[in-house]
Write a protein that holds these residues in place. Structure first.
Motif, short mmCIF file in Angstrom:
data_model
loop_
_atom_site.label_atom_id
_atom_site.label_comp_id
_atom_site.label_asym_id
_atom_site.label_seq_id
_atom_site.Cartn_x
_atom_site.Cartn_y
_atom_site.Cartn_z
N THR A 83 0.84 -1.19 0.00
CA THR A 83 0.00 0.00 0.00
C THR A 83 0.88 1.24 0.00
OG1 THR A 83 -1.76 -1.13 1.22
CG2 THR A 83 -1.79 1.28 1.25
N TYR A 84 0.67 2.11 -0.97
CA TYR A 84 1.42 3.36 -1.07
C TYR A 84 0.48 4.54 -0.84
CZ TYR A 84 5.65 1.09 -2.70
OH TYR A 84 6.77 0.32 -2.78
N ASP A 85 0.88 5.41 0.06
CA ASP A 85 0.14 6.64 0.30
C ASP A 85 0.81 7.78 -0.46
OD1 ASP A 85 -1.77 5.57 2.10
OD2 ASP A 85 -0.26 5.60 3.70
N CYS A 86 0.03 8.51 -1.24
CA CYS A 86 0.54 9.69 -1.95
C CYS A 86 0.51 10.84 -0.95
CB CYS A 86 -0.32 9.99 -3.16
SG CYS A 86 -0.40 8.63 -4.37
N VAL A 87 1.68 11.21 -0.45
CA VAL A 87 1.82 12.18 0.63
C VAL A 87 2.32 13.51 0.08
CG1 VAL A 87 3.03 12.66 2.81
CG2 VAL A 87 2.29 10.33 2.28
N ASP A 88 1.77 14.59 0.58
CA ASP A 88 2.24 15.92 0.19
C ASP A 88 3.76 15.98 0.32
OD1 ASP A 88 3.11 18.81 0.97
OD2 ASP A 88 1.14 19.07 0.05
N VAL A 144 4.37 12.50 -3.10
CA VAL A 144 5.36 11.44 -3.30
C VAL A 144 4.81 10.14 -2.71
CG1 VAL A 144 7.35 13.00 -3.33
CG2 VAL A 144 6.55 12.08 -1.14
N PRO A 145 5.14 8.98 -3.33
CA PRO A 145 4.61 7.69 -2.85
C PRO A 145 5.44 7.14 -1.69
CG PRO A 145 5.83 7.37 -4.88
CD PRO A 145 5.86 8.84 -4.61
N ILE A 146 4.80 6.96 -0.54
CA ILE A 146 5.46 6.41 0.65
C ILE A 146 4.77 5.10 1.01
CG2 ILE A 146 6.04 6.76 3.07
CD1 ILE A 146 7.48 8.70 1.20
N ARG A 147 5.54 4.02 1.04
CA ARG A 147 4.95 2.71 1.34
C ARG A 147 4.47 2.67 2.79
NH1 ARG A 147 6.28 -2.23 3.44
NH2 ARG A 147 5.37 -4.05 2.42
N ARG A 148 3.24 2.23 3.00
CA ARG A 148 2.68 2.14 4.34
C ARG A 148 3.37 1.01 5.11
NH1 ARG A 148 -3.70 2.00 4.72
NH2 ARG A 148 -3.35 3.90 3.47
N THR A 149 3.79 1.31 6.32
CA THR A 149 4.56 0.37 7.14
C THR A 149 3.69 -0.21 8.24
OG1 THR A 149 6.58 1.63 6.73
CG2 THR A 149 6.61 0.10 8.58
N SER A 150 3.75 -1.54 8.41
CA SER A 150 3.02 -2.19 9.51
C SER A 150 3.91 -2.24 10.75
CB SER A 150 2.61 -3.61 9.12
OG SER A 150 3.75 -4.46 9.06
N LYS A 151 3.28 -2.50 11.88
CA LYS A 151 4.02 -2.60 13.14
C LYS A 151 5.06 -3.71 13.07
CE LYS A 151 3.28 -3.15 18.14
NZ LYS A 151 2.26 -3.29 19.20
N GLU A 152 4.69 -4.86 12.50
CA GLU A 152 5.61 -6.00 12.41
C GLU A 152 6.79 -5.66 11.51
OE1 GLU A 152 1.81 -7.06 13.88
OE2 GLU A 152 2.30 -6.13 11.93
N GLU A 153 6.53 -4.95 10.41
CA GLU A 153 7.61 -4.58 9.51
C GLU A 153 8.57 -3.59 10.16
OE1 GLU A 153 5.16 -5.02 5.28
OE2 GLU A 153 5.30 -3.08 6.28
N LEU A 154 8.04 -2.66 10.92
CA LEU A 154 8.88 -1.67 11.58
C LEU A 154 9.78 -2.32 12.64
CD1 LEU A 154 9.77 1.24 12.01
CD2 LEU A 154 7.84 1.54 13.57
#
Length: 397
Positions: A83-88, A144-154
């Protein structure tokens, strides 16, 4: 015994001895009871401390997730489940860095100077060598596209960051570094040569070696000076990306010692620093095409260089050398990449927890050597102090 009726002897001397002995027994038992009470208290305090530490770590993780997963203008789900969030642009994680609070960067920034690329791969398609691609994303301009990070991934990323490159000392041969389950197969510039570099590049074959759990396997170029280094490459890392596809990756290690910037070693955007300037090119995208023996072989281009005007370390990726973003000069230490690099390396790297066999590197076969059958880094280059691009073989590798 305590708790039962006891007859005291009538003989005074025997009575005194008996009472003294009884007193000793009582005192010993009281001491034992007190010791048990003390041990119980210490155990209780230890449990509370562990619980408190665990609670603090949990709160820190939640705070990091809030910082990384910004409010999205648009959200894109890829076919691989990312999941990528398009962030300002101005709200991307890079600008959480305390030294970038008053920056003057903008979305349309591009390098002021681009060194000449060297490549011997022209016409290579006829030989079964092709350029790999990524899925470009349709984020709105100014985001800009920032991949959404899960708790487990972090949690996995923070653990792996500690072992990804434990040997950051350029005076020690990294070919000998096998601590903490890390294995390297690299080519690198000579130590102590006195040479300085404005960057380097490579063309790497794209592979998908098998890795599981907290293992990873990949290939990268590394630029280093003193305690600071930056990397770009490809990686299979199921705990970092939650699947087994081959991803692009960045890695940043900075040694500034800023109190409010605790996490200065990380993958991708997980610590502030790298500034993304493209709305269509994630820094950690999945590579679509994977090399197979006896072909076709798919390659991807990586190029990192220091802008002579701004001192920004620019990253270019892909067949068209897209300027994806940069590491600002200000985030690096005075004895590090705030100035030119003193060391460049290219090659492969694998990690596995101690006592677990390492994952495969590249295609997991013994070299023939034949580019159609072997994983490879080709066209390895450095950029000298005059901003000229040189073949790595001519730089004292």
């Amino acid at each position: 015994m305590l708790g039962t009726r006891t007859n005291i002897p009538l003989d005074p001397s025997k009575a005194i001895a008996f009472i003294a002995n009884l007193s000793h027994i009582v005192l010993v038992r009281i001491a034992r009871m007190e010791s048990k009470v003390v041990m119980l208290l210490l155990f209780s305090l230890l449990c509370q401390q562990v619980k408190s530490s665990s609670s603090e770590d949990g709160l820190q993780i939640e705070e990091e997730l809030r910082r990384l997963n910004k409010a999205a203008v648009k959200t894109i789900q890829t076919e691989y489940g990312d999941t990528y969030d398009c962030v300002d642009f101005y709200k991307q994680p890079a600008f959480d860095h305390p030294l970038l609070k008053n920056h003057s960067f903008h979305f349309d920034m591009r390098p002021s100077f681009r060194p000449k690329r060297r490549t011997n791969l022209e016409g290579s398609a006829a030989n079964g060598i092709k350029s790999a691609s990524i899925m470009r994303l349709d984020c709105p301009l100014g985001t800009v596209p920032i991949r959404r990070t899960s708790k487990e991934e972090l949690i996995a990323a923070r653990t792996q960051a500690k072992v990804h490159d434990p040997n950051a000392d350029p005076n020690t041969d990294p070919n000998t570094e096998e601590a903490h389950g890390l294995r390297l197969a690299i080519v690198r510039t000579k130590f102590g040569s006195g040479k300085k570099y404005n960057g380097g590049g490579m063309v790497s074959s794209v592979e998908m070696p098998w890795a599981k759990g907290s293992q990873y396997s990949g290939g990268q170029i590394k630029i280093q000076s003193g305690p600071d280094f930056i990397q770009a490459g490809w990686m299979v890392n199921p705990s970092l990306y939650s699947h087994y596809q081959t991803h692009l990756f960045l890695f940043t290690k900075v040694n500034l010692g800023i109190a409010q910037f605790a996490f200065n070693t990380c993958f991708n955007a997980q610590c502030p620093g790298f500034v993304l300037v493209r709305s269509d090119h994630p820094m950690d995208a999945v590579l679509h095409n994977i090399s197979k023996a006896p072909g076709p072989v798919y390659t991807y281009n990586y190029f990192i260089y220091r802008d002579p005007t701004s001192g920004l370390w620019w990253l270019e990726l892909g067949e068209d050398y897209t300027a994806v973003g940069f590491w600002p000069r200000v985030i690096f230490s005075g004895g590090g990449l705030c100035d030119l690099a003193t060391y460049v390396e290219w090659g492969g790297q694998v990690y596995s927890p101690p006592d677990i066999p390492s994952p495969h590197m590249g295609r997991s076969t013994m070299p023939l050597p034949n580019i159609m059958y072997d994983a490879s880094c080709q066209d390895m280059t450095t950029i000298n102090e005059n901003h000229d691009t040189e073949a790595a073989g001519g730089t004292g590798v």
